[in-house]
Design a protein around this motif. Structure first.
Motif, PDB file in Angstrom:
ATOM      1  N   ALA A  21       0.825  -1.204   0.000  1.00  6.72           N
ATOM      2  CA  ALA A  21       0.000   0.000   0.000  1.00  6.72           C
ATOM      3  C   ALA A  21       0.863   1.260   0.000  1.00  6.72           C
ATOM      4  CB  ALA A  21      -0.930   0.002   1.204  1.00  6.72           C
ATOM      5  N   TRP A 174      -7.501   1.659  -2.869  1.00  6.62           N
ATOM      6  CA  TRP A 174      -7.249   0.620  -1.867  1.00  6.62           C
ATOM      7  C   TRP A 174      -6.087   0.988  -0.968  1.00  6.62           C
ATOM      8  CZ3 TRP A 174      -2.729  -2.338  -1.500  1.00  6.62           C
ATOM      9  CH2 TRP A 174      -2.773  -3.401  -0.592  1.00  6.62           C
ATOM     10  N   SER A 175      -5.009   1.500  -1.557  1.00  9.14           N
ATOM     11  CA  SER A 175      -3.810   1.820  -0.772  1.00  9.14           C
ATOM     12  C   SER A 175      -4.099   2.898   0.265  1.00  9.14           C
ATOM     13  CB  SER A 175      -2.674   2.269  -1.698  1.00  9.14           C
ATOM     14  OG  SER A 175      -2.879   3.570  -2.209  1.00  9.14           O
ATOM     15  N   THR A 177      -6.950   3.499   1.754  1.00  7.71           N
ATOM     16  CA  THR A 177      -7.775   2.969   2.847  1.00  7.71           C
ATOM     17  C   THR A 177      -6.968   2.020   3.734  1.00  7.71           C
ATOM     18  OG1 THR A 177      -8.621   1.137   1.484  1.00  7.71           O
ATOM     19  CG2 THR A 177      -9.889   3.176   1.495  1.00  7.71           C
ATOM     20  N   TRP A 184     -13.390   4.579   2.555  1.00  8.76           N
ATOM     21  CA  TRP A 184     -13.808   4.266   1.184  1.00  8.76           C
ATOM     22  C   TRP A 184     -14.680   5.363   0.572  1.00  8.76           C
ATOM     23  CZ3 TRP A 184     -11.864   1.446  -2.432  1.00  8.76           C
ATOM     24  CH2 TRP A 184     -11.082   0.346  -2.101  1.00  8.76           C
TER      25      TRP A 184
END
Length: 206
Positions: A21, A174-175, A177, A184
């Protein structure tokens, strides 16, 4: 009797997940995404040599000056890191970026730079203004907004094939979060905001 351990819950998996991430977050930083877009558009309009020069000039104002200001602030202890994690402290660096991009757009227009490059810088200016406004109340993801805007620009330039970049945009979200930098909703709104501004501003001005 043994208990099977879910590998996704092991410390080793967690560390690897965080490492991935962090890498994605750094390589997809707003400054790098902005420079990528500038170089692609500049070279597309002026060839490799002249295009790189136009793109480099624009990158100085769009990315270099704002990031230099942030780096100086981090060194002085104003901000914890170059991502300026504290939402309440983002207004000043965003205003500096807004002013720098505005100057860039004015100079490019004055010296008759490629029209698509001017349009891109103006789209970035509009995106910054939108992010600055929302950030006053809510920590919308700047990473996702810039990445979403870049994808939107590429769709306009190269057609539906650019949508193959959607998994990359999802990876950026994604990274952010995973690193607990955003929720999100914040990354989704950021991505949609960036894409919407790009789609609204860039095509009519190019």
């Amino acid at each position: 009797m043994s208990v099977e351990t879910n590998p996704k819950t092991t410390p080793r998996f967690g560390r690897r997940r965080l490492s991935i991430a962090r890498v994605i977050t750094e390589v997809s930083g707003p400054a790098l995404c902005a420079v990528t877009g500038l170089l692609v558009v500049a070279i597309r309009n002026a060839g490799s040599g002249a295009g790189a020069a136009w793109g480099g000039f624009a990158a100085l104002f769009v990315a270099g000056i704002p990031m230099g200001y942030i780096a100086k602030g981090v060194k002085a202890g104003k901000w914890s890191d170059h991502h300026v994690a504290d939402r309440t402290k983002r207004a000043v660096p965003l205003l500096i970026a807004l002013a720098s991009v505005a100057v860039c757009a004015a100079v490019l227009a004055a010296v008759d730079a490629p029209q698509e490059l001017v349009a891109l810088v103006l789209a970035m200016l509009a995106g910054l203004a939108a992010v600055l406004t929302i950030t006053h109340w809510w920590k919308v993801s700047i990473h996702a907004a810039v990445a979403g805007g870049l994808l939107g620009i590429f769709v306009v330039l190269f057609g539906p094939w650019a949508l193959l970049g959607l998994p990359l945009l999802a990876a950026v979200a994604w990274s952010r979060t995973v690193l607990d930098a955003h929720t999100w909703p914040q990354v989704i709104v950021g991505a949609l905001l960036g894409a919407a501004v790009a789609a609204a501003v860039f095509p009519p001005l190019r």
